[in-house]
Design an enzyme around this catalytic site. Structure first.
Site, PDB file in Angstrom:
ATOM      1  N   ASP A   1       7.940  11.778 -16.819  1.00 47.95           N
ATOM      2  CA  ASP A   1       7.909  12.537 -15.563  1.00 47.95           C
ATOM      3  C   ASP A   1       8.854  11.888 -14.547  1.00 47.95           C
ATOM      4  OD1 ASP A   1       7.155  14.399 -13.656  1.00 47.95           O
ATOM      5  OD2 ASP A   1       5.386  13.290 -13.021  1.00 47.95           O
TER       6      ASP A   1
ATOM      7  N   LYS B   1      -3.984   1.978  -6.707  1.00 50.57           N
ATOM      8  CA  LYS B   1      -4.290   3.369  -7.028  1.00 50.57           C
ATOM      9  C   LYS B   1      -5.762   3.456  -7.441  1.00 50.57           C
ATOM     10  CE  LYS B   1      -1.389   5.766  -9.589  1.00 50.57           C
ATOM     11  NZ  LYS B   1      -0.719   6.386 -10.785  1.00 50.57           N
TER      12      LYS B   1
ATOM     13  N   VAL C   1      -3.562   6.422  -3.331  1.00 53.30           N
ATOM     14  CA  VAL C   1      -2.832   5.159  -3.353  1.00 53.30           C
ATOM     15  C   VAL C   1      -2.887   4.502  -1.978  1.00 53.30           C
ATOM     16  CG1 VAL C   1      -0.618   4.047  -3.838  1.00 53.30           C
ATOM     17  CG2 VAL C   1      -1.292   6.087  -5.131  1.00 53.30           C
TER      18      VAL C   1
ATOM     19  N   ALA D   1      -0.651   7.995  -0.448  1.00 50.00           N
ATOM     20  CA  ALA D   1      -0.515   9.274  -1.161  1.00 50.00           C
ATOM     21  C   ALA D   1      -1.888   9.685  -1.674  1.00 50.00           C
ATOM     22  CB  ALA D   1       0.469   9.136  -2.316  1.00 50.00           C
TER      23      ALA D   1
END
Length: 553
Positions: A283, A148, A134, A127
């Protein structure tokens, strides 16, 4: 001056997306070149829907402004519903960082290249977001991990944008009453605090472990293990969790009873996080919640945004929820008053009537069809419309409830958050009115009151002593004090600038006279006028620079 290029970029994009009139009205058009001024659209009317234009603008401006949009998407008092929904679609449209830069970042942070730190390191990223990328890797001990890596230079970019946002928010407050009323400078400051925490991966790692401790006795909730030896403020290494996004459950899980069980587990996890522990995932979109079919576990990832509720806030939030369920307007209003900063001139009768309207509306909606998240959001929005300052934690909670409600509805449209949460709410009510717990609360309140009373004689003696010695200080708070001081600074800076310019003009005039009627004096022999001109000119530049740098001219 240091941020001039970024200012130009922001102003040009405001014009591109049809918000140029804001630039014009706050007086920033002089920062644009003539060509950019012609290109900028300063017309108030635009055929594009404003929410779409605003989302496009924020996405193009980059990570700081994307986070701003996400923050605004939970402010129902600030934006219309359609614009809030559009801002929820904000995405990071950023190109990936080249692998060489990622390798260099890992080397810089961990002291070794990735091939030495990890047994295998997949060079294709999983990602790519605005703040970090990542990657999958395997440790030499065999554990599969996700790494990450923060984008090189992203901190400098974000900190610059945050400074610009603070400048722009002050300009808006000086030029628009609505901006001052909604405290846009506070919103910018809140954004700054939030995004700075997201930039610190050590903070995210600590958040992950804190949530993990909440569920250490619940084997059905899974959180990734943090590998601290390979984690810094710029790199986060955590356990890889294999599962499907919770949004894929409807297509991957056919058993209706199993779907109900998953939804119930999700509600149970958030009741624990919000009302029992007061530390919750801020989130919880579907990409951050995974379902593991083999073990039947729910896994939570990505704890960059966290909500916190103190013990008192948890109690009052529970009171507000119970008041909604019982259609008890008094209970709801009292809970909101105790939670919020209420202005002295609030129209209490009007506010009570507005809350009562929402409470009555809840009772007329079939229990299984009630949207708890939207109801709480409307309640908070009503409070904010009455200039009651609601804690940010509550607005985040409202957004979290809406997101969780959407996930549950996606799993099974027949399921409802309030239906699933009711048994846990009843448990909380029973716990709240447990005589032993009531006794503990009363004892705690008595201890605090005793401490306060015991301090009174000492405080009185201290005040009397200061008054007798003439050292008593009185603090006065004025709502417009910052604005007043800003205006005073601007006036004094303009006076200083005028006086300096006058002095400089006199020196130049002296040079002209000296050159015209020069005589062979001691002063002319040592070039006094030239030296004086140089000193005055340098002082003039220094004062001018200081005034411009202060931003108050």
């Amino acid at each position: 001056m240091r941020r001039l290029n970024r200012y130009k970029e922001i102003i040009s994009l405001l014009g591109k997306y049809g918000f140029g009139y804001l630039v014009e009205e706050v007086g920033l058009t002089e920062l644009l070149s003539f060509k950019d001024r012609i290109k900028a659209d300063f017309e108030r009317e635009n055929t594009l829907e404003m929410g779409v234009r605003l989302r496009g603008l924020l996405e193009e401006l980059g990570p700081t402004f994307i986070k701003l949009g996400q923050l605004l998407s939970i402010r129902s008092d600030f934006l219309p519903f359609d614009m809030m929904k559009e801002l929820e679609r904000l995405q990071d449209n950023v190109p990936a960082v080249p692998l060489e830069e990622i390798r260099e970042k890992i080397m810089q942070e961990l002291g070794k290249p990735p091939e030495e730190i990890f047994h295998t390191f997949n060079e294709d990223y999983v990602a790519a977001a605005s703040i970090g990328q990542v990657y999958e890797a395997v440790l030499w001990t065999g554990e599969k991990v996700m790494v990450k890596v923060q984008r090189p230079g992203i901190r400098k970019t974000i900190y610059t944008d945050l400074e610009i946002l603070m400048d722009l928010s002050r300009l808006l407050e000086q030029n628009y009453d609505w901006a001052e009323q909604h405290k846009v400078a506070e919103i910018a400051d809140e954004l700054g605090s939030s995004i700075k925490k997201e930039l610190d991966y050590l903070e995210e790692a600590r958040n992950t472990e804190t949530i993990a401790f909440q569920f250490e006795n619940n084997e059905r909730i899974k959180l990734p293990k943090i590998y601290w030896d390979f984690t810094t403020s710029h790199i986060l290494t955590m356990e890889k969790i294999d599962g499907i996004k919770i949004s894929e459950v409807p297509s991957q899980v056919g058993d209706q009873e199993k779907k109900h069980e998953i939804a119930d587990l999700l509600v149970q996890s958030f009741v624990t996080q919000v009302l029992r522990k007061g530390f919750f995932h801020g989130d919880p979109h579907p990409g951050n919640i995974l379902y593991m079919p083999e073990t039947g576990q729910l896994a939570f990832i990505d704890f960059g945004q966290i909500g916190r509720l103190s013990s008192r806030m948890r109690d009052e939030t529970a009171s507000m929820m119970i008041g909604l369920m019982r259609e008890d307007t008094d209970m709801i209003v009292k809970a909101l008053y105790r939670l919020s900063d209420v202005p002295a001139d609030v129209n209490e009768n009007k506010f009570y009537d507005d809350v009562d309207r929402i409470s009555k509306m809840v009772s007329h909606v079939p229990f299984g069809e009630l949207d708890l998240g939207n109801t709480v959001q409307e309640l908070l929005s009503t409070a904010q419309e009455h200039r009651i300052i609601v804690p940010t934690e509550l607005t985040m909670l409202g957004k979290t409830l809406i997101t969780v409600e959407g996930i549950i509805s996606g799993i099974d449209p027949k399921l409802n958050l309030l239906q699933l949460a009711k048994p846990y709410a009843e448990e909380l009510v029973i716990e709240r009115y447990d005589p032993i717990k009531i006794g503990k609360r009363l004892l705690k309140d008595a201890e605090e009151m005793t401490e306060t009373v015991a301090k009174i004689p000492g405080r009185v003696d201290e005040v009397l002593g200061q008054a007798a010695e003439g050292d008593l200080k009185l603090k006065i708070s004025l709502s417009q004090i910052d604005s007043i001081f800003n205006k005073i600074d601007r006036i004094s800076n303009k006076v200083s600038f005028s006086l300096t310019l006058l002095a400089f003009s006199i020196v130049v005039l002296g040079l002209i006279i000296g050159a015209t009627f020069g005589t062979d004096t001691f002063l002319t022999s040592i070039h006094a006028l030239e030296i004086g001109f140089a000193v005055a000119f340098l002082m003039f530049l220094w004062i001018l620079y200081s005034i411009i740098r202060s931003g108050r001219f």
